[in-house]
Write a protein that holds these residues in place. Structure first.
Motif, PDB file in Angstrom:
ATOM      1  N   SER A 116     -31.877  -1.431 -33.092  1.00 54.17           N
ATOM      2  CA  SER A 116     -31.100  -0.337 -33.667  1.00 54.17           C
ATOM      3  C   SER A 116     -29.933  -0.856 -34.493  1.00 54.17           C
ATOM      4  O   SER A 116     -29.682  -0.392 -35.611  1.00 54.17           O
ATOM      5  N   GLY A 167     -30.042   2.434 -40.472  1.00 58.94           N
ATOM      6  CA  GLY A 167     -30.765   3.495 -41.153  1.00 58.94           C
ATOM      7  C   GLY A 167     -31.363   4.510 -40.198  1.00 58.94           C
ATOM      8  O   GLY A 167     -30.751   4.888 -39.197  1.00 58.94           O
ATOM      9  N   TRP A 168     -32.576   4.992 -40.545  1.00 58.22           N
ATOM     10  CA  TRP A 168     -33.202   6.033 -39.726  1.00 58.22           C
ATOM     11  C   TRP A 168     -33.621   5.499 -38.356  1.00 58.22           C
ATOM     12  O   TRP A 168     -33.674   6.275 -37.386  1.00 58.22           O
ATOM     13  N   ILE A 169     -33.913   4.207 -38.248  1.00 59.62           N
ATOM     14  CA  ILE A 169     -34.251   3.633 -36.938  1.00 59.62           C
ATOM     15  C   ILE A 169     -33.062   3.739 -36.001  1.00 59.62           C
ATOM     16  O   ILE A 169     -33.189   4.160 -34.832  1.00 59.62           O
ATOM     17  N   ASP A 170     -31.885   3.382 -36.498  1.00 58.34           N
ATOM     18  CA  ASP A 170     -30.672   3.481 -35.680  1.00 58.34           C
ATOM     19  C   ASP A 170     -30.381   4.934 -35.317  1.00 58.34           C
ATOM     20  O   ASP A 170     -30.036   5.246 -34.172  1.00 58.34           O
ATOM     21  N   ALA A 171     -30.536   5.841 -36.274  1.00 59.71           N
ATOM     22  CA  ALA A 171     -30.235   7.250 -36.019  1.00 59.71           C
ATOM     23  C   ALA A 171     -31.171   7.833 -34.962  1.00 59.71           C
ATOM     24  O   ALA A 171     -30.723   8.512 -34.023  1.00 59.71           O
ATOM     25  N   VAL A 172     -32.470   7.557 -35.052  1.00 58.30           N
ATOM     26  CA  VAL A 172     -33.424   8.106 -34.087  1.00 58.30           C
ATOM     27  C   VAL A 172     -33.177   7.540 -32.699  1.00 58.30           C
ATOM     28  O   VAL A 172     -33.142   8.273 -31.694  1.00 58.30           O
ATOM     29  N   ARG A 198     -29.958   8.871 -31.097  1.00 57.36           N
ATOM     30  CA  ARG A 198     -30.057  10.261 -30.666  1.00 57.36           C
ATOM     31  C   ARG A 198     -30.842  10.349 -29.352  1.00 57.36           C
ATOM     32  O   ARG A 198     -30.529  11.167 -28.490  1.00 57.36           O
TER      33      ARG A 198
END
Length: 497
Positions: free
Chosen positions: A320, A325-330, A333
């Motif tokens: 992460s 990016g989106w990997i860290d955000a998902v 969460r």
């Protein structure tokens, strides 16, 4: 070298006193020596069981390569406990000898020529931890507890599952001594040997014979506990509770004569005396044996859960933080949702849905405890990935996997190790709480939590049933927390002193 204030830098960062360091070295060598002697003493006393364990292990290995199906029919988890204990009983003394030899060699080298080169970070941290006296004592206690868990088949005086004449043995207080008649009847049901010739049949029969001896701890005769007895001609009249019974002398494993060891006690050779150090429960089971065997469950679950959760949290945290990016955000969460959901309710829902077993408990606790490690590792990676050595690795064209596992992951180990040592205690408490509620390890398999649960209804009158496993839980959790504090102080440059 002078600082801006005019004071010497060596005075601001004084080295540890040589006398204190030598004291810790002598203390560690003394502990290693006592541990070595204790292991040798157990090995000498239980030499017959150790030899049987290794012989059965060799037989099982040969049978595995010649006829694995025959081994599958004979193999049980109980014999695996003896194999593990025998290997541990041999491996630890050898390891203690190597560690003591290295300690003595280091002391001799330091006396001849003091260390001039700058020590490595690992050696500095190790020396800082060796100065944490309380953490060292806690480490010694944890070593003893894990040794008891591994050596349970050799140390426990009774089987933790034996419900032995509970009319006599139930609710016996600590250090109670009871007489028992030794019968000619075998202690357990004899497993029939296989018929036929051939190498496979010989190996199977040898393994069956060794397994029966190990299961009875090389004491093949069953015993019958009595409140009192007297010899009346060719019969023995004994009392169990309010019942009085008679048994013929020819059914007992002895002649009725007073042996050399029994002369002082005025007991015939078919009578033995057993001591219950921690007392017994409502079924006549020995509390000391159940606490020792329960340590295997509690300590194993704590270690496995922390190993899995720390590994999972480290992988997710590094991924992460590095990719962003989106990997860290998902991922973050998901972490936020799992942290917001009460962990205890999630554990209860999973166990109530899929049933309760040791493996399910390990998996459930592992997958509900990795979020904190993931957030710690992510924060470390976010600061590390902007450092010059990471930018240099990227400019050299190194792969992402090499950068993560070669450069990032090793530099995040300090907070991970601290979090792991501090978390083991909380995992043991959680497992004990689940077992106490009846949702953890199920009876008759002993764990510290369900032993406390079995004694809660009679806590005032028979306090020892719940007290001793409670002391074991308290000691283990406190020692792991003290070790975690010592590791944190040793790895943090600001707290080394």
């Amino acid at each position: 070298m002078k600082t801006e204030n005019g004071t010497s830098s060596t005075l601001q960062n004084p080295a540890p006193k040589a006398g204190s360091f030598q004291f810790h070295n002598k203390g560690s060598i003394l502990f290693l020596s006592i541990s070595f002697i204790a292991f040798l003493l157990i090995l000498f006393i239980k030499a017959d069981l150790v030899l049987l364990s290794f012989r059965s292990l060799y037989t099982a290995t040969m049978l595995f390569f010649s006829a694995p199906e025959a081994l599958k029919e004979i193999f049980t988890s109980e014999i695996l406990e003896f194999w593990t204990g025998a290997i541990y009983l041999i491996a630890i003394p050898l390891s203690l000898v190597l560690v003591a030899r290295k300690q003595l060699r280091n002391i001799a080298v330091e006396k001849r020529q003091p260390e001039k080169a700058e020590p490595s970070l690992g050696k500095i941290s190790c020396r800082a931890f060796m100065r944490q006296t309380i953490a060292l004592y806690a480490s010694a206690v944890i070593f003893i507890l894990y040794s008891l868990a591994f050596l349970a088949p050799f140390i426990a005086p009774f089987s933790p599952y034996d419900q032995q004449d509970f009319l006599v043995t139930a609710y016996q207080p600590p250090f109670a001594r009871l007489n028992a008649l030794v019968l000619k009847q075998p202690k357990t049901l004899i497993i029939p040997l296989q018929t036929g010739n051939g190498r496979t049949v010989q190996l199977a029969n040898s393994l069956i014979s060794d397994f029966q001896k190990l299961k009875t701890r090389n004491e093949p005769n069953s015993v019958r506990f009595v409140n009192e007895y007297r010899i009346d001609g060719e019969n023995v009249i004994y009392r169990q509770g309010i019942r009085t019974k008679t048994i013929a002398m020819n059914e007992l494993a002895g002649s009725g004569k007073k042996g050399a060891e029994a002369v002082s006690n005025q007991q015939p050779d078919f009578v033995v005396t057993r001591t219950f150090v921690f007392g017994t429960d409502q079924y006549g089971r020995d509390i000391l044996s159940r606490v020792i065997y329960g340590s295997k469950i509690s300590l194993s679950i704590g270690f496995l859960v922390v190993l899995i959760s720390v590994t999972l949290g480290t992988i997710i945290g590094v991924s992460s933080g590095y990719f962003g990016g989106w990997i860290d955000a998902v991922m973050m969460r998901i972490v936020d949702i799992l942290i917001a959901f009460p962990a205890l309710f999630l554990i209860l829902i999973i166990i109530a849905t899929f049933g309760n077993s040791i493996y399910l408990i390990v998996i459930t606790l592992s997958f509900t405890g990795w979020m904190g490690v993931a957030r710690i590792v992510r924060s470390q990676v976010l600061s590390l990935k902007e450092q010059e050595f990471i930018l240099a690795a990227k400019s050299l064209g190194l792969s992402h996997m090499r950068i993560i596992f070669r450069h990032l992951a090793p530099n995040t180990l300090t907070p991970v190790i601290i979090a792991a040592t501090l978390r083991i205690g909380s995992i043991i408490l959680t497992e004990a709480g689940l077992s106490f509620l009846g949702l953890g390890v199920q009876p008759p398999t002993p764990s510290w939590g369900n032993i406390i649960n079995e004694g809660r209804d009679s806590l005032l009158n028979y306090w020892w049933i719940s007290t001793f496993p409670g002391i074991a839980i308290l000691t283990t959790v406190v020692c792991f927390n003290l070790i975690g504090d010592g590791v944190r102080d040793a790895l943090d440059p600001r707290m080394r002193g």
